[in-house]
Design a protein around this motif. Structure first.
Motif, PDB file in Angstrom:
ATOM      1  N   LYS A  52       0.831  -1.208   0.000  1.00  0.00           N
ATOM      2  CA  LYS A  52       0.000   0.000   0.000  1.00  0.00           C
ATOM      3  C   LYS A  52       0.862   1.253   0.000  1.00  0.00           C
ATOM      4  N   TRP A  74       1.030   3.987  -2.974  1.00  0.00           N
ATOM      5  CA  TRP A  74       0.781   5.395  -2.678  1.00  0.00           C
ATOM      6  C   TRP A  74       1.903   6.260  -3.257  1.00  0.00           C
ATOM      7  N   GLU A  78       1.579   9.090  -6.185  1.00  0.00           N
ATOM      8  CA  GLU A  78       1.981  10.470  -5.915  1.00  0.00           C
ATOM      9  C   GLU A  78       3.004  10.942  -6.944  1.00  0.00           C
TER      10      GLU A  78
END
Length: 81
Positions: A52, A56, A60
């Motif tokens: 995760k 992420w 980003e």
């Protein structure tokens, strides 16, 4: 988390298949079955959290690249911002 569970299930399959008899004997005589279950759950949770966080960071990075691309393509803006 599914990858961690697959890894744990693979360990269980290797242990139960008798692939390496000496390791199987040592595991059965010296370890608690609950310890193995806890280790598999810990592996699954760790890989889930790690994946995760990795996902992420990748999202980003893509977002920041798109912002830069959008800024560079917009007419009338200064490229030094």
């Amino acid at each position: 988390m599914p990858f961690g569970l697959l890894l744990g299930i693979g360990v269980l399959i290797l242990l139960e298949s008798g692939w390496y008899e000496r390791a199987n004997m040592v595991a059965n005589s010296q370890s608690n079955p609950w310890l193995l279950v806890i280790a598999i759950i810990a592996i699954a949770v760790f890989t889930g959290i790690f994946y995760k966080k990795y996902k992420w960071e990748m999202n980003e990075q893509r977002y920041l690249e798109l912002l830069i691309k959008k800024r560079d393509e917009t007419p009338g803006t200064d490229a030094t911002n």
